[in-house]
Enzyme design. Structure first.
Site: not given
Ligand code: NAD
Ligand code: UDP
Length: 314
Positions: A144, A208-209, A271
């Site tokens: 990732y 962790q934060t 992290p």
């Molecule tokens: P999510 O898993 O709910 O959404 C991802 C969507 O992409 C899903 O609908 C999944 O079916 C689709 N998908 C995955 N692989 C695919 C592919 N190869 N072709 C077509 N569709 C595909 O996650 P989200 O939280 O909504 O995240 C959306 C985007 O934002 C992602 O790119 C993720 O990396 C990024 N992002 C999200 C967070 C967060 O905290 N939610 C943080 C950082 C980055």
């Molecule tokens: N985490 C936790 N319990 C859970 C799921 C996650 O303590 O059931 C912790 C995880 O280890 C991380 C933080 O919560 O330190 C955020 O995790 P998440 O998977 O939401 O996202 P990340 O920022 O790690 O991608």
């Protein structure tokens, strides 16, 4: 009004973005392979003649005439992106090349959903865009983290080499309704456990934060970034930082739950601290989040409460 392609449009963030941009009168193509997304997230949009749902995987080429592309397709939860790490990497590399190729053919503007994970386990705190990060290239999270870093490289190279109009959103932990019940990320896990009065699973010591942004704030930021003229990565997130143990205690309090906290093994390369410096977003986008954690959590608790009691479809 524009023709907008949203990949990952049936996912958590993508479904909110699809709804907002559709309500503003745009033509939306919502493209998804439904790996972690669900038709239920966008079911209320199906039938609107400006909304088109396409089952497609971005690792294969896709053709359409569009003005803008929001490339959100990629599993975002550690359990889901580690399920098939090679596929995760293909999505961030081959998928992004396909979307950049489409942007080039259509002369479309493209926004890539990047992540705070590009900073890895950061030694600079809070994280600024100029920090290059501290990422393990061979660990379980690397598919990732390194995939998203490569996607940023591709975005910048297509901009420099082909003059593609790119935007890069470095999204920090975002939460809210439409997260999948089996998503596995911390807020959905803790809320579901608390509502069921089951043990709250804190990984490690919980020291962790993370900094949590409510989804409507994030959607505003993504649209503002797309409409801005800024080329290069921009941190988007809520800079209020919490220990995971504090989050667990707050969710127990807000749900009035009988759950007890239990401690489980910390996943590898988790992290230690994460907080966005959002000065650049404030200056370039005139944006900052406005939803306090407590308020966003209550809205999310209400959503999962309805899901668990089958008052909304999932
Ligand atoms: P999510 O898993 O709910 O959404 C991802 C969507 O992409 C899903 O609908 C999944 O079916 C689709 N998908 C995955 N692989 C695919 C592919 N190869 N072709 C077509 N569709 C595909 O996650 P989200 O939280 O909504 O995240 C959306 C985007 O934002 C992602 O790119 C993720 O990396 C990024 N992002 C999200 C967070 C967060 O905290 N939610 C943080 C950082 C980055
Ligand atoms: N985490 C936790 N319990 C859970 C799921 C996650 O303590 O059931 C912790 C995880 O280890 C991380 C933080 O919560 O330190 C955020 O995790 P998440 O998977 O939401 O996202 P990340 O920022 O790690 O991608």
């Amino acid at each position: 009004m524009k023709r907008i392609l949203i990949t990952g449009g049936a996912g958590f963030i993508g479904s909110h973005l699809s709804e907002k941009l559709l309500n503003e009168g745009n033509d939306i193509i919502c493209l998804d392979n439904f790996f972690t997304g669900s038709k239920d997230n966008i079911r209320h949009l199906i039938g609107n003649n400006k909304f088109e749902l396409v089952r497609h995987d971005i690792i294969k080429e896709y053709f359409a005439e569009v003005d803008q592309i929001y490339n959100l397709a990629c599993p975002a939860s550690p359990i889901h992106y580690q399920y098939n790490p090679i596929k995760t990497m293909k999505t961030s590399v081959m998928g992004v090349i396909n979307m950049l190729g489409l942007a080039k053919r259509c002369n479309a503007r493209i926004l890539q959903a990047s992540t705070s994970e590009v900073y890895g386990n950061p030694v600079i705190h809070p994280q600024v865009e100029t920090y290059w990060g501290n990422v393990n290239p061979i660990g379980l999270r690397s598919c990732y983290d390194e995939g998203k870093r490569c996607a940023e490289t591709l975005m910048m190279d297509y901009n420099r080499q082909n003059n593609i109009d790119i935007r890069i959103a470095r999204i920090f932990n975002t939460y809210g309704p439409n997260m999948a019940i089996n998503d596995g990320r911390v807020i959905s896990n803790f809320i579901i456990q608390a509502l069921k009065n089951e043990p709250i699973t804190v990984y490690g010591k919980g020291t962790q934060t993370r900094s949590f942004c409510y989804v409507t704030d994030m959607i505003d930021a993504l649209v503002k970034l797309m409409e801005s003229n800024f080329i290069g990565p921009v941190n988007l997130g809520n800079p209020e930082e919490y220990k995971i143990i504090e989050l667990a205690e707050l969710i127990i309090e807000l749900t009035n739950s009988k759950s007890k906290i239990i401690f489980e093994a910390l996943p590898s390369d988790d992290p230690v601290q994460r907080e966005p410096d959002i000065s650049l977003a404030k200056i370039k986008l005139n944006w900052e989040p406005s939803t306090p954690l407590k308020e966003g959590l209550l809205l999310t608790i209400n959503y999962f409460d309805k899901v668990l009691s089958n008052k909304v479809n999932i």
